[in-house]
Scaffold this active site. Structure first.
Site, PDB file in Angstrom:
ATOM      1  N   ARG A   1      -3.298  -1.350  -6.534  1.00  0.00           N
ATOM      2  CA  ARG A   1      -2.451  -2.537  -6.508  1.00  0.00           C
ATOM      3  C   ARG A   1      -2.817  -3.395  -7.720  1.00  0.00           C
ATOM      4  NH1 ARG A   1      -5.632  -4.803  -1.316  1.00  0.00           N
ATOM      5  NH2 ARG A   1      -7.647  -4.815  -2.308  1.00  0.00           N
TER       6      ARG A   1
ATOM      7  N   GLY B   1      -8.297  -7.514   4.510  1.00  0.00           N
ATOM      8  CA  GLY B   1      -9.167  -7.646   5.674  1.00  0.00           C
ATOM      9  C   GLY B   1      -8.508  -8.254   6.908  1.00  0.00           C
TER      10      GLY B   1
ATOM     11  N   HIS C   1      -5.703 -44.374  -6.102  1.00  0.00           N
ATOM     12  CA  HIS C   1      -6.120 -44.919  -7.391  1.00  0.00           C
ATOM     13  C   HIS C   1      -7.203 -44.051  -8.029  1.00  0.00           C
ATOM     14  CE1 HIS C   1      -8.537 -47.565  -9.980  1.00  0.00           C
ATOM     15  NE2 HIS C   1      -7.346 -47.998 -10.366  1.00  0.00           N
TER      16      HIS C   1
ATOM     17  N   SER D   1      12.763 -43.294 -17.537  1.00  0.00           N
ATOM     18  CA  SER D   1      11.597 -42.482 -17.219  1.00  0.00           C
ATOM     19  C   SER D   1      11.423 -42.509 -15.708  1.00  0.00           C
ATOM     20  CB  SER D   1      10.362 -43.037 -17.925  1.00  0.00           C
ATOM     21  OG  SER D   1       9.231 -42.302 -17.517  1.00  0.00           O
TER      22      SER D   1
ATOM     23  N   ARG E   1      -3.279   3.228   8.544  1.00  0.00           N
ATOM     24  CA  ARG E   1      -3.588   2.031   7.761  1.00  0.00           C
ATOM     25  C   ARG E   1      -2.419   1.061   7.755  1.00  0.00           C
ATOM     26  NH1 ARG E   1      -4.706   4.702   1.972  1.00  0.00           N
ATOM     27  NH2 ARG E   1      -5.917   2.790   1.677  1.00  0.00           N
TER      28      ARG E   1
ATOM     29  N   CYS F   1       7.244 -39.450 -15.657  1.00  0.00           N
ATOM     30  CA  CYS F   1       5.818 -39.724 -15.744  1.00  0.00           C
ATOM     31  C   CYS F   1       5.336 -39.787 -14.307  1.00  0.00           C
ATOM     32  CB  CYS F   1       5.566 -41.023 -16.482  1.00  0.00           C
ATOM     33  SG  CYS F   1       6.381 -42.436 -15.758  1.00  0.00           S
TER      34      CYS F   1
ATOM     35  N   LYS G   1       0.835  -1.203   0.000  1.00  0.00           N
ATOM     36  CA  LYS G   1       0.000   0.000   0.000  1.00  0.00           C
ATOM     37  C   LYS G   1       0.869   1.253   0.000  1.00  0.00           C
ATOM     38  CE  LYS G   1      -3.736  -0.612   2.446  1.00  0.00           C
ATOM     39  NZ  LYS G   1      -4.311  -0.853   3.790  1.00  0.00           N
TER      40      LYS G   1
ATOM     41  N   TYR H   1      11.523 -34.650 -21.399  1.00  0.00           N
ATOM     42  CA  TYR H   1      10.073 -34.449 -21.479  1.00  0.00           C
ATOM     43  C   TYR H   1       9.399 -34.753 -20.146  1.00  0.00           C
ATOM     44  CZ  TYR H   1       9.545 -39.522 -21.716  1.00  0.00           C
ATOM     45  OH  TYR H   1       9.567 -40.855 -21.415  1.00  0.00           O
TER      46      TYR H   1
ATOM     47  N   MET I   1      -5.760  -7.062   8.611  1.00  0.00           N
ATOM     48  CA  MET I   1      -5.266  -6.110   9.599  1.00  0.00           C
ATOM     49  C   MET I   1      -6.144  -4.864   9.561  1.00  0.00           C
ATOM     50  SD  MET I   1      -1.222  -6.747   9.282  1.00  0.00           S
ATOM     51  CE  MET I   1      -1.273  -6.325   7.576  1.00  0.00           C
TER      52      MET I   1
HETATM   53  P1  ADP Z   1      -7.675  -2.296   3.373  1.00  0.00           P
HETATM   54  O1  ADP Z   1      -6.241  -2.710   3.431  1.00  0.00           O
HETATM   55  O2  ADP Z   1      -8.579  -3.229   4.114  1.00  0.00           O
HETATM   56  O3  ADP Z   1      -8.117  -2.001   1.977  1.00  0.00           O
HETATM   57  P2  ADP Z   1      -7.408   0.528   3.785  1.00  0.00           P
HETATM   58  O4  ADP Z   1      -6.242   0.967   4.574  1.00  0.00           O
HETATM   59  O5  ADP Z   1      -7.280   0.662   2.323  1.00  0.00           O
HETATM   60  O6  ADP Z   1      -7.781  -0.953   4.209  1.00  0.00           O
HETATM   61  O7  ADP Z   1      -8.615   1.388   4.323  1.00  0.00           O
HETATM   62  C1  ADP Z   1      -9.946   0.991   4.456  1.00  0.00           C
HETATM   63  C2  ADP Z   1     -10.863   2.020   3.838  1.00  0.00           C
HETATM   64  O8  ADP Z   1     -10.599   3.308   4.292  1.00  0.00           O
HETATM   65  C3  ADP Z   1     -10.692   2.067   2.322  1.00  0.00           C
HETATM   66  O9  ADP Z   1     -11.954   2.114   1.725  1.00  0.00           O
HETATM   67  C4  ADP Z   1      -9.940   3.337   2.086  1.00  0.00           C
HETATM   68  O10 ADP Z   1     -10.239   3.889   0.848  1.00  0.00           O
HETATM   69  C5  ADP Z   1     -10.417   4.231   3.238  1.00  0.00           C
HETATM   70  N1  ADP Z   1      -9.381   5.206   3.592  1.00  0.00           N
HETATM   71  C6  ADP Z   1      -8.142   4.929   4.014  1.00  0.00           C
HETATM   72  N2  ADP Z   1      -7.432   6.065   4.189  1.00  0.00           N
HETATM   73  C7  ADP Z   1      -8.262   7.088   3.873  1.00  0.00           C
HETATM   74  C8  ADP Z   1      -8.111   8.496   3.827  1.00  0.00           C
HETATM   75  N3  ADP Z   1      -6.942   9.080   4.128  1.00  0.00           N
HETATM   76  N4  ADP Z   1      -9.159   9.227   3.453  1.00  0.00           N
HETATM   77  C9  ADP Z   1     -10.332   8.643   3.139  1.00  0.00           C
HETATM   78  N5  ADP Z   1     -10.546   7.319   3.149  1.00  0.00           N
HETATM   79  C10 ADP Z   1      -9.516   6.527   3.502  1.00  0.00           C
HETATM   80 MG    MG Z   2      -7.818  -0.677   0.833  1.00  0.00          MG
END
Ligand code: ADP
Ligand code: MG
Ligand code: MG
Length: 915
Positions: free
Chosen positions: A359, A118, A481, A807, A109, A874, A38, A894, A120
Site C-alpha cells: 500500500r 490494527g 488571544h 478584507s 483478512r 485575514c 488490501k 489574496y 480489524m
Molecule cells: P493487517 O491489516 O493488520 O496488516 P494482515 O491481513 O495484513 O493484517 O495480516 C496480518 C499478518 O499476517 C501480516 O503480517 C501478514 O503478512 C500475515 N499474513 C496474512 N495472510 C497471510 C498468508 N496468506 N500467508 C502468510 N502470512 C499471511
Molecule cells: Mg498487513
C-alpha cells in the site's frame, strides 16, 4: 491492466467474489471501493506478475449486504461461490481444503477502502484440526512447524471468532497466560524454544480454555471454521475500536470492509523461512534507501509484536543475497508501477519469496516533501503531482522547532506527561515556568528560556509572550488571544489546558487529579504540535529551513533540506494564482514573512503597536482624558511612535502592499484592572486613584465584543483615527521622499453600514490631504473595509461604492455569523464535534456552508458594483488549507496569515489551482 474475467456468478447474479493468482486477477488497484485497499493491491500485484499466493476477495458489498440483511449473506455465497473460488486456489496449488493428507490452509483478512491499521482482525492457518495437523506434519516433514501453526490458529480463532478475550484491562490475555505458564515450566522465554510436545500440550490447554469459558467446542470442520472467520471479519467492522477509529478519521460506516481469503505461505518453517515488513524508501527522512525489518522462522505479526528483536533489511542482503536481490527488484518494480513510496509485507517460505501486501506508505512531513521532490527529479511524477503529494500542514515539520524524539519518549515513559491541552501553536519549547511578563523578563536576562504560563492571556501579556519560548494557558480555545498572538509570533502554544490549576498568588500550579505542584522557575516542556505538557526539560532544535531563513546560521548551500523546500516553493508559486500576504505589525515580523514569501501585509493590527514601554502610558492617558484637549495632547505623544512603526513596516515590505487596520479593540482592554496597577498608573499620569478607577468602571461593557470598538470608536472619537492616518501618511511621504513607492491600504474595522464607512472615510481623506499639503508631496493610498459583520456581508453592494477593497475578517464574521463567542466556545465545541454538528472547528477551518455563503454573496455583490474590487481574507482561517481552497474557487485575490504559515498557504494555494 490484464484481467481475466472468469465470470463467477452468485445465485443472485451479482459478482461478490474476485479471485487472484500469480499473473492474473479479476480485480485491480483502482477497485479499492469494492475490494478494499488490501484486496485491490493484492489483485494489482498478482496482475503485474509478482509472487502473490492465490486467493479471493469477498467484496465490501458482501459486508453491506450482511448489515442490511440482519447479518446474513447473499444467497448461494457459502454453497456455491466460495467453494468455486476455493477450488481455484486448490487447482493452482494442487492441495485441498480439509484434506487430511495435504491440507490447503488459508488466511482470512479484513481490508477496508482506507487502511485502518490494527482495527480489524486477521486469522492465519485456517483449515487445521486434529487430523489435518498430522497431514501437514507429515508432508512438511516438520511436526514442530505444523503444531506451531495449529497453536497460532487456535489462539487467533479463539480470540477473534469465539471471543475469548481478557475480561478487562486488568486481566491478561487468557491465551498468553497459558503460553507463559508453559514457557515458565520449561524455563524458556521464546516461542521458538518450545518443542512439538510443548505445542501439543498448549493446543489442548487452549481448547480446554475455550470450552470452559465459552461453553463451545473449538470447531474441527474447516468449512465451519471458514464461515466463522468470515463472519468475524465482517463483524469486526463494527467493533468498538473500529467505530472510534472511523470517527476520528472521518471514515463513513456505510463503506464496509472487504474480506480476503488467501492461501497460506509459511515463514515459520525453519531457518530458511521468515517474514518481514518494509518501506521502499525511508518513511521518516524520505531518503531513497530500502528500509525494513524481518525475522527468520516467524509468522504474521511476530515482526511487530516485539517479543523477538527483528533484523534490519540490510542483514538480509548478507544472510540471503538471492532473496534480497529479488525483494529489491520488487521494490523498484512497485515504485515504478505505483509511482509512490510503498509499504510492503513479505514472507519467505523455504527460500521462496512471496508478497502479502502493499500500500502507499505513510510518511512524515520531511519524508513527504523529500520523496515528492526526488520522484519528480527521477521522472516518476511531474511537478503538479509532486505538489499534490505534500499535505500543506506537513510543512510545519520543516518550520518548527522539534524535540529530540528519544528524549521526549523517555520523558513520557518516566511518567512526566502532566496534561494535554489544545495544540494551538505548533513546535517544541522548553524553559522555566513564569507566571508573569516580569518573571519572563528576569529569566531571559539570566540567559535562560521562559515558558509563560497564564490562566488566559490579554494584550498586556504581549511583551511576556514575545520573550517566552512558549505559552501555556488554562483557558481559551484555538483562536483565543493567546493562540492567535502566539501563532503570529511563531511561538509554541498549548491553550485551554483545563487540567491545570494556576494560582498566581502562591506562584504555583497544580495538576488536577494528582498531587503534583509546580512552582515558578521549575522546568517545563510544551509540544505545541500535540498539545502535550511535560515536566522537566527536553532538548529542542531548530529545523534547517529556519536556520537558513530566520536564524541565518546556515548557508543555503550547506542545507539540502532547505534546497528541496525552496524548489518545492518555487513550483508552488508557479502554479498558484492566489496571492499570499501576512499578518504582521512589527518590522522584524514583516521581514521574516518576506523571507517566507509574503507578497504584502494583509492585516496590520495597530493596537499591537501600543503595548511597548512608553506607548502604553500615552495610550492610557489618551483613554482616560476628560476632554478633547487632553486627548489631543496624549495622541500627539503617540503620533511619533506610530509614524516610526509604519515607517519601519513600509521599509521592511519594500514596494509590497500594506493593509493597516485602524484601532479595533474596546478601550478598556488597554487599562489595568488590579488596584495596585491602577494606583501606579494614577501616579504616573498625575490623576487621583479614585478618578482613574471611576473612569475604568465607566468604560466597562457587558459585551465588549459587540460594544464600543472598531469604527464605532473613531465615529465617537474622530481624533483617534485622525492621529493614526496622520502617522500612516506621514510615514508614506517620508518613504516616497526616499525614492520608494508604497501604497498604504487603510482599513476600517467592524463596519456594518455604508454610512459608517463614509463617515470614517471623510476623516481619512481630510487628514491625508492635509498631511500631503504639509509634506508637499502626494502619495496614493486606498481606503477599504473589513467585512466582518453579517450585515456588511449582506449589503456589500452598497458598501463597495465607498470601498477600494474588502478584507474578510473571518474571526469576527464567524463569531457573529454563528452567534458563538470564540472565547467561550471551548466549553461546548468539543461536544459539538462528537455530534458532528460542524465538520471542523469553525474558528479553525471556515464554515463554508454558512459563513462561506456570506462571503460568496458579498464578493458577488461587491464585484457587481466594482468589478475590480480587491478581495482578501485575514484572520486565522487565512492559513488553513481547506479555507484557502475555498478562497481560490471563490475568486478571492489574496489570503493573509501569520508568517510561519506562509509556506503552507503557498502550497495550499498551488494545490487548489492544480485541483
Ligand atoms: P493487517 O491489516 O493488520 O496488516 P494482515 O491481513 O495484513 O493484517 O495480516 C496480518 C499478518 O499476517 C501480516 O503480517 C501478514 O503478512 C500475515 N499474513 C496474512 N495472510 C497471510 C498468508 N496468506 N500467508 C502468510 N502470512 C499471511
Ligand atoms: Mg498487513
Ligand atoms: Mg475583527
Amino acid at each position: 491492466m490484464p484481467t481475466s474475467r472468469l465470470n463467477i456468478q452468485a445465485t443472485s447474479g451479482k459478482q461478490y467474489i474476485y479471485s487472484f493468482t500469480e499473473g492474473s486477477a479479476e480485480g485491480d488497484a483502482t477497485m479499492k471501493n469494492l475490494l478494499g485497499g488490501k484486496g485491490a493491491n493484492l489483485a494489482e500485484m498478482a496482475n503485474i506478475g509478482l509472487p502473490v499466493p492465490p486467493g479471493f476477495t469477498l467484496s465490501t458489498e458482501v459486508c453491506t449486504y450482511y448489515y442490511d440483511h440482519s447479518q446474513t449473506y447473499p444467497e448461494g455465497l457459502f454453497e456455491q461461490d466460495i467453494p468455486d473460488a476455493l477450488e481455484k486456489i486448490e487447482t493452482a496449488l494442487g492441495k485441498k481444503f480439509g484434506d487430511p493428507e495435504d491440507p490447503l490452509l488459508v488466511s482470512v483478512r479484513s481490508g477496508a477502502r482506507a487502511s485502518m491499521p490494527g482495527m480489524m482482525d486477521t486469522i492465519l492457518n485456517l483449515g487445521l484440526n486434529d487430523t489435518t495437523v498430522e497431514g501437514l506434519a507429515h508432508r512438511s516433514g516438520n511436526p514442530r512447524f505444523a503444531w506451531d501453526c495449529y497453536r497460532r490458529f487456535v489462539q487467533m480463532y479463539g480470540d477473534v471468532v469465539m471471543d475469548l478475550k481478557p475480561q478487562d484491562s486488568k486481566h491478561s490475555d487468557p491465551f498468553e497466560s497459558i503460553l507463559d505458564e508453559h514457557k515458565k515450566k520449561k524455563g524458556c522465554s521464546l516461542d521458538t524454544q518450545l518443542d512439538t510436545d510443548d505445542l501439543k500440550a498448549i493446543v489442548s490447554a487452549f481448547k480446554a480454555a475455550i470450552l470452559e469459558r465459552t461453553g463451545q467446542e473449538f470447531p474441527e470442520d474447516p468449512h465451519v471454521q471458514l464461515q466463522g472467520a468470515i463472519g468475524a471479519v465482517f463483524g469486526s467492522w463494527n467493533n468498538e475500536r473500529a467505530i472510534v477509529y472511523r470517527k476520528l478519521n472521518h471514515i463513513p460506516g456505510y463503506w464496509g470492509t472487504a474480506c480476503n481469503v488467501q492461501a497460506m505461505v509459511f515463514g515459520n518453517m525453519g531457518d530458511r523461512s521468515g517474514t518481514g515488513v518494509a518501506f521502499t524508501r525511508d518513511a521518516a527522512t524520505g531518503e531513497n534507501i530500502f528500509y525494513g525489518e524481518y525475522l527468520m522462522n516467524a509468522q504474521g505479526e511476530d515482526v511487530v509484536a516485539g517479543t523477538r528483536t527483528p533484523l534490519k533489511i540490510r542483514h538480509l542482503q548478507e544472510e540471503k543475497p538471492d532473496i534480497y536481490q529479488q525483494l529489491d527488484c520488487i521494490r523498484t518494480r512497485l515504485e515504478q508501477h505505483y509511482r509512490d513510496m510503498m509499504d510492503i509485507e513479505f514472507t519467505i517460505e523455504n527460500d521462496r519469496l512471496f508478497m502479502l501486501q502493499c500500500r502507499v506508505g505513510k510518511r512524515t512531513g520531511l519524508a513527504a516533501i523529500r520523496i515528492a521532490y526526488d520522484m519528480c527529479k527521477e521522472g516518476l511524477i511531474d511537478e503538479k503531482e509532486a505538489l499534490m503529494r505534500i499535505e500543506p500542514d506537513q510543512l510545519n515539520q520543516l518550520l518548527r522547532p522539534v524535540f529530540d524524539q528519544k528524549e521526549k519518549d523517555r520523558a513520557i515513559s518516566e511518567g512526566r506527561l502532566l496534561a494535554t491541552g489544545l495544540n494551538a501553536g505548533p513546535g517544541a519549547a522548553t524553559g522555566s515556568i513564569c507566571f508573569s511578563a516580569r518573571q519572563a523578563q528576569e529569566v531571559k536576562e539570566r540567559g535562560q528560556q521562559a515558558i509563560l504560563v497564564r490562566i488566559e492571556t490579554s494584550p498586556e501579556d504581549i511583551e511576556g509572550m514575545s520573550l517566552a519560548e512558549g505559552i501555556l494557558t488554562e483557558r481559551g480555545g484555538m483562536t483565543s488571544h493567546a493562540a492567535l498572538v502566539a501563532r503570529q509570533m511563531g511561538k509554541v502554544c498549548v491553550a485551554g489546558c483545563g487540567e491545570l490549576d494556576i494560582d498566581y498568588q502562591k506562584g504555583e500550579m497544580r495538576i488536577e487529579g494528582t498531587d503534583i505542584v509546580l512552582k515558578e522557575g521549575d522546568s517545563i516542556s510544551l509540544d505545541g504540535t500535540t498539545g502535550e505538557v511535560i515536566q522537566g526539560e527536553i532538548k529542542t532544535r531548530n529545523p534547517e529551513v529556519i536556520e537558513v531563513l530566520a536564524d541565518k546560521t546556515l548557508k543555503p548551500e550547506d542545507a539540502p533540506t532547505w534546497q528541496i523546500f525552496d524548489q518545492v516553493m518555487q513550483w508552488a508559486d508557479h502554479y498558484r494564482t492566489l496571492k499570499v500576504r501576512t499578518n504582521a505589525d512589527q518590522p522584524e515580523q514583516a521581514e521574516l514573512a518576506v523571507t517566507f514569501g509574503a507578497e504584502g501585509i494583509g492585516l496590520c493590527r495597530t493596537e499591537h503597536m501600543f503595548f511597548g514601554g512608553q506607548r502604553i502610558d500615552a495610550m492610557r492617558e489618551m483613554i482616560l482624558a476628560d476632554d478633547i484637549g487632553d486627548r489631543q495632547k496624549a495622541l500627539e505623544k503617540l503620533l511619533p511612535y506610530q509614524r516610526d512603526d509604519f515607517y519601519g513596516l513600509f521599509k521592511a515590505m519594500g514596494s509590497r502592499p500594506v493593509t493597516i487596520r485602524l484601532l479595533d479593540p474596546p478601550l478598556h482592554e488597554f487599562l489595568p484592572q488590579e488596584d495596585a496597577e491602577i494606583e501606579a498608573l494614577a501616579k504616573k499620569i498625575g490623576m487621583a486613584f479614585h478618578d482613574v478607577k471611576t473612569r475604568i468602571d465607566n468604560l466597562h461593557e457587558f459585551n465588549p465584543m459587540l460594544g464600543l470598538r472598531g469604527c464605532r470608536l473613531g465615529i465617537l472619537h474622530p481624533e483617534i483615527p485622525a492621529m493614526q492616518v496622520r502617522a500612516i501618511i506621514e510615514a508614506a511621504c517620508i518613504i516616497k521622499k526616499e525614492g520608494h513607492d508604497i501604497i498604504p491600504e487603510i482599513m476600517v474595522p467592524l463596519v456594518s453600514t455604508v454610512r459608517e464607512l463614509e463617515l470614517t472615510s471623510e476623516i481619512i481623506h481630510k487628514v491625508a490631504r492635509r498631511v500631503m499639503a504639509e509634506q508637499e508631496i502626494g502619495v496614493t493610498y486606498l481606503v477599504g473595509t473589513m467585512i466582518e459583520v453579517p450585515r456588511a456581508a449582506l449589503t456589500s453592494g452598497d458598501i463597495a461604492k465607498a470601498a477600494d477593497f474588502f478584507s474578510y475578517g473571518t474571526n469576527d464574521l464567524t463569531q457573529m455569523g454563528l452567534g458563538m463567542s470564540r472565547d467561550d466556545s471551548g466549553q461546548f465545541l468539543p461536544v459539538y464535534q462528537n455530534y458532528d454538528i460542524f465538520p471542523h472547528n469553525p474558528f479553525e477551518s471556515l464554515d463554508q456552508e454558512g459563513i462561506g455563503r456570506l462571503i460568496k454573496l458579498s464578493a458577488k455583490e461587491g464585484r457587481s458594483v466594482k468589478s475590480d474590487l480587491k478581495l482578501g481574507i485575514c484572520g486565522e482561517h487565512g492559513g488553513d488549507p481547506a479555507t484557502i481552497e475555498f478562497c481560490h474557487t471563490t475568486g478571492i485575490n489574496y489570503v493573509s496569515c501569520s508568517p510561519f504559515r506562509i509556506p503552507i498557504a503557498r502550497l495550499a494555494a498551488a494545490r487548489a489551482a492544480i485541483g
